[in-house]
Design an enzyme around this catalytic site. Structure first.
Site, mmCIF file in Angstrom:
data_model
loop_
_atom_site.group_PDB
_atom_site.id
_atom_site.type_symbol
_atom_site.label_atom_id
_atom_site.label_comp_id
_atom_site.label_asym_id
_atom_site.label_seq_id
_atom_site.Cartn_x
_atom_site.Cartn_y
_atom_site.Cartn_z
ATOM 1 N N TYR A 21 0.145 -7.886 8.261
ATOM 2 C CA TYR A 21 1.597 -8.039 8.014
ATOM 3 C C TYR A 21 2.163 -6.931 7.119
ATOM 4 O O TYR A 21 1.421 -6.229 6.478
ATOM 5 C CB TYR A 21 1.988 -9.449 7.594
ATOM 6 C CG TYR A 21 1.506 -10.059 6.296
ATOM 7 C CD1 TYR A 21 0.952 -9.348 5.257
ATOM 8 C CD2 TYR A 21 1.657 -11.441 6.121
ATOM 9 C CE1 TYR A 21 0.577 -9.971 4.085
ATOM 10 C CE2 TYR A 21 1.266 -12.074 4.942
ATOM 11 C CZ TYR A 21 0.732 -11.325 3.940
ATOM 12 O OH TYR A 21 0.366 -11.935 2.774
ATOM 13 N N GLU A 22 3.469 -6.781 7.147
ATOM 14 C CA GLU A 22 4.145 -5.634 6.501
ATOM 15 C C GLU A 22 3.614 -4.301 7.034
ATOM 16 O O GLU A 22 3.576 -3.304 6.313
ATOM 17 C CB GLU A 22 4.000 -5.677 4.977
ATOM 18 C CG GLU A 22 4.632 -6.868 4.296
ATOM 19 C CD GLU A 22 6.155 -6.906 4.416
ATOM 20 O OE1 GLU A 22 6.780 -5.885 4.749
ATOM 21 O OE2 GLU A 22 6.713 -7.996 4.190
ATOM 22 N N GLY A 23 3.249 -4.292 8.302
ATOM 23 C CA GLY A 23 2.758 -3.051 8.926
ATOM 24 C C GLY A 23 1.248 -2.992 8.912
ATOM 25 O O GLY A 23 0.642 -2.940 7.842
ATOM 26 N N GLN B 23 0.443 1.987 8.798
ATOM 27 C CA GLN B 23 0.394 2.668 7.490
ATOM 28 C C GLN B 23 -0.164 4.080 7.659
ATOM 29 O O GLN B 23 0.339 5.035 7.054
ATOM 30 C CB GLN B 23 -0.499 1.908 6.501
ATOM 31 C CG GLN B 23 -0.154 0.447 6.279
ATOM 32 C CD GLN B 23 1.247 0.241 5.759
ATOM 33 O OE1 GLN B 23 1.755 1.052 4.974
ATOM 34 N NE2 GLN B 23 1.901 -0.810 6.209
ATOM 35 N N ARG C 23 5.223 -3.483 0.684
ATOM 36 C CA ARG C 23 3.871 -3.004 0.983
ATOM 37 C C ARG C 23 3.020 -2.943 -0.281
ATOM 38 O O ARG C 23 1.832 -3.243 -0.246
ATOM 39 C CB ARG C 23 3.958 -1.636 1.665
ATOM 40 C CG ARG C 23 4.509 -1.793 3.059
ATOM 41 C CD ARG C 23 4.684 -0.516 3.834
ATOM 42 N NE ARG C 23 5.021 -0.871 5.221
ATOM 43 C CZ ARG C 23 5.277 -0.002 6.187
ATOM 44 N NH1 ARG C 23 5.244 1.295 5.936
ATOM 45 N NH2 ARG C 23 5.567 -0.419 7.397
#
Lengths: 593, 593
Positions: A438-440, A445, A298
């Site tokens: 992407y990556e959450g 978050q 992240r």
């Protein structure tokens, strides 16, 4: 085509004055990071980014990738650039020396990766995967596995991937279905499909090492039943070299709005008897390993926000200096570049202010990573680890949202020329659109920030951080920078009030979570305000000692003022929304939509 | 591919309750706009938009246009759709009956054009040009010119274009270089190049009528030397039919980020002796004609903001209802669609709230256009004309900025599926990016608002508008809607303070103009708050009389509350920025960037 020049002066100022490079270079294991070495690394990286990677960015966008049978063809020039990148040793920059890396602190690798992403994000996603996979294997792999795989991954001889997403399991990994069945000799055979796999297939390296989340036959349901497997594209022969092809196929690549140079693959495992893989770590602990990696991943996506924003800013500034249009609004003079128009100047100063705020936060956080990992004093290390945990959703969520805004604003500076593809700024805008996803996603978050990072500990770490804000504000107050001190105190007060409100409404779960994203923006802006206050403080101190270019230093102080004038007020608006929106929202019926 | 369904209930509610359809239908010349007829028109338009235009939107994006020699090839299906559109008489909906139009009020054509833009913006840009050109010719053309050209333009038998931009003359028309030389027989020969000409060349119609800004040999420099010319693709023969090809060539089309189905042409005039054209209106008055048209054109682009936002909202809502992911944050229940997640619900309610605010403002403004044009009472007409003039930069600038935000948010709801092109929401995001640019960027709108619309008359019309805000607030206060009344009074106070501040700083030109865009956002949100207050008032009144679906009406009241909770606070932040940013900015040296 857009030029790119690494913003070395800004990077170096933040490293030295805000992120504490000198102090970090004294930590055990970080001694190589001398001022001279770091400057040399940054300079070399800047040359490589401008000279090799940046010119390929347009090529990657225009050509994209294509699937021929099961082969993925990447853009022209990717192979040569990758070979150079690998041979120059860039992949191992911050990776463990015992596996061939250079072991430099994250504080040094952060600006270097910013450069790679600025120059060519679609390309840089490939070596970034080697870094992430190395972190995962260092956490969970057996010594034998490390010995077998890590050297090739750290050097970049082999490529790496992360396989998490499935069609029904995107943000919700609990829904993962990929199966792993034990073989007689301690290995596993994997069956199932993974989607959205960046660089899931290509021929840039003689092997690709996939890390795959899957379920063992006896796995409990949900996220506690996920195990991690290492599954190579080619199985290794007796000499440890790539031999027989494994049972993995790329069956599709996505047609995306941006990052065309990065192939996004659908991988099918086990259509022909099962893809052979090896369990990494204990059974059913795959998600824990992933979570440890998550902060790292992240953080890197947050850096992409700065990186794309920086390149967009450079492009917009260059255009605004060269494009002549209209008359000076005060003098009426014609023939001036559009940078002279107050609104265009506002956009550019605003871009630069937000870039510096984000960069300062990210590099400072990179330093915290290093302290957390290397500091001999457990308490000092622990405090910085808690800061990293608290702020990682902000670093990712907020910096990617702002990064998108910057690319958007750059198009606005270009006007009609921003909407046509030839100027290149449209590509940055399209590429950037993935980073809040992407990556959450930003929503993920924000939920993480609110639930796991604030409510779970009743805001304890955030209160510590606020105390740091106030300390900075007090230091500013002792100088002739009382206006900045006041702005920062305002943010500290707002945060305190916000925590009080959150804790008082802890039971109203749905109402609170409806305000999670406004909360994330609020904390992002507050952190940005803090960092800009620190920037002004450092610049002012340097001015007093006459150390450095006075115009540059004064510009930083004014930049902080501009940030306070334009960004800080929005934090209070987000606070208002946080407190008011959830109540309406919980009453709102879905049928009314 | 995304479905589109015209939001007839919302449209009708706003027409009836906020924009005063009944009252407008009583104006002289508007009598045809009976409730029944308007409903029937909206319903038919909705069917055409969904059934014919919407399915072609993806085709247009994927195929785009191409240049073959001097021929421009538009996407498959464009010809058939255009033939149907023309034959159904949609082009003349609001155009003068004396030239074959139906003469319906703008209030009726606004929702209809919203549908066309929602369904297929790239396509709808073509007939929109006929509307704009008719307005221009009605203002400035001779009776003979009207007789020769208008019937074919109103019917859509021939297509139309607007030729303003040149490489060195984008926002700055003063820099126009295109030359027009008189011929012996009272016509003109044009020489020069125009860029960014939408539908500048195609074969959808047997002729194309270009309106072109150019300079006569004796023209004074700057904007006061521009004349307007009608230049057909084919000169008319003795029977008034297209005959000899004129000296105009399409030499390039742009490769754009969006609206791929709309060819954006570079036209070269006069490479072979001069393109024959006819002066429209008096010499050197071309820009005045353009300015009269501008309100019309800018209004339409504002409608595009709502239109793209609406389609993005529909797509996001459908996806959020069908995509299952994660667990309910309160009950822990699995298997729920993502709409159940507070953050996703927040995004969707927020999208709907902003859509309704914009739509209410635009339709209300459309009604003002009609009153200004048709009202027998000069004072009543004048007040509405002044409102239109004041708010047109807001309708254009703010609705397009918000429209972009909505398309952005729709992608966020889709997550990874929003970044891949197959879902169609990425196209809306790409298409939308042009609307804050063309017909004057947001910065241009903001400068117009600040300078010509507010400062020039010391905020007089804006003060009148604020009085209307307060009247709505007072009406709300007399109901059980005191919270909404308060929120609207807050906005009125903020606007009053803002005008006071602007007038007090009238001399600080550069400082003021640095805050023009924040001012535009502030006024946009304030107007949105007003409209949402009016919406709530109307819905509540209908509830009292039991007239309508109570869930729907209550939903509108809550939607207004949500707007006040989430959007209204940002107006104050913009006010803060307006007052503070300019000062820093004027001190900021360009060299410090």
């Amino acid at each position: 085509m857009l030029d790119y020049r690494a913003p070395l002066r800004d990077m170096q100022f933040i490293l030295d004055e805000l992120a504490g490079l000198e102090r970090i270079a004294k930590l055990p294991g970080c001694e190589d990071a001398s001022a001279d070495l770091v400057s040399a690394v940054l300079e070399e990286a800047g040359k490589f980014a401008s000279g090799v990677l940046a010119p390929l960015n347009t090529v990657g966008d225009r050509q994209g990738c294509r699937l021929e049978g099961e082969r993925v063809i990447v853009p022209d020039g990717w192979q040569a650039a990758y070979d150079q990148f690998r041979d120059a040793g860039w992949i191992g920059l911050s990776l463990p020396p015992e596996h061939g890396g250079q072991g430099l602190p994250k504080l040094v690798s952060a600006p270097v990766w910013e450069m790679w992403f600025s120059a060519n994000m679609a390309f840089a996603m490939l070596p970034q995967l080697n870094v992430g996979q190395t972190e995962a294997l260092m956490i969970a792999a057996s010594e034998e596995q490390k010995a077998t795989w890590l050297e090739k991954i750290v050097s970049g001889e082999w490529a790496a991937t992360m396989n998490l997403t499935e069609p029904q399991a995107g943000s919700d990994l609990a829904a993962t279905r990929m199966r792993a069945e034990p073989t007689d000799d301690g290995a596993y055979r994997l069956f199932g499909q993974k989607i959205f796999i960046s660089y899931g297939e290509h021929e840039l390296t003689p092997n690709i090492v996939h890390l795959v989340l899957a379920r063992l036959p006896d796995a409990p349901p949900g996220i506690k039943g996920l195990s991690l497997f290492l599954v190579p594209k080619y199985l290794l022969d007796a000499q440890g070299d790539p031999g027989q092809k494994n049972d993995i196929r790329c069956i599709a690549i996505e047609h995306k709005m941006g990052i065309h140079g990065s192939p996004t693959c659908t991988l099918s495992y086990g259509d022909d008897g099962g893809a052979l893989g090896y369990l990494v770590g204990e059974p059913h602990t795959g998600l824990a390993t992933m979570f440890v990696m998550m902060n790292e991943a992240r953080f890197n996506v947050g850096v992409q926000g700065v990186a794309l924003g920086e390149r967009a800013y450079q492009a917009a500034l260059a255009y605004a200096r060269e494009r002549v249009q209209g008359r000076d609004i005060v003098s009426g003079e014609a023939g001036k570049a559009i940078l002279a128009h107050p609104d265009v100047k506002r956009m550019l100063v605003s871009m630069r202010a937000r870039l510096m705020a984000m960069r300062a936060l990210l590099y400072t956080a990179a330093g915290w990573f290093d302290i957390a990992r290397h500091h001999p004093d457990a308490e000092g290390a622990d405090k910085r680890r808690r800061y990293v945990d608290l702020l990682m959703p902000v670093a990712k969520g907020w910096c990617t949202e702002v990064g998108n805004d910057l690319c958007d604003e750059a198009i606005q500076v270009f006007g009609g020329m921003g909407f046509v593809e030839e100027t290149g700024v449209a590509q940055l805008f399209r590429d950037a659109r993935v980073i809040t996803i992407y990556e959450g996603t930003t929503g993920i978050q924000a939920n993480d920030l609110l639930g796991r990072k604030i409510l779970r500990e009743d805001g304890a770490t955030l209160r510590e951080l606020i105390a740091d804000f106030r300390e900075t504000a007090d230091q500013l107050g002792r100088k002739e920078l009382g206006d900045l001190a006041q702005a920062l105190h305002d943010q500290a007060n707002l945060l305190d009030e916000t925590i009080d409100w959150l804790l008082a409404h802890k039971a109203d779960t749905a109402e609170l979570y409806a305000g999670a994203v406004p909360l994330l923006h609020l904390l992002g802006i507050a952190c940005g305000t803090w960092q800009m206050a620190r920037l002004a403080l450092a610049a002012d101190t340097r001015r007093e000692t006459g150390d450095g270019d006075d115009d540059y230093l004064l510009g930083l102080v004014e930049l902080a003022r501009f940030y306070m004038a334009t960004q800080a007020p929005q934090a209070r608006a987000h606070g208002h929304t946080l407190r008011q929106a959830g109540g309406v929202l919980t009453r709102f019926l879905e049928g009314e939509l």
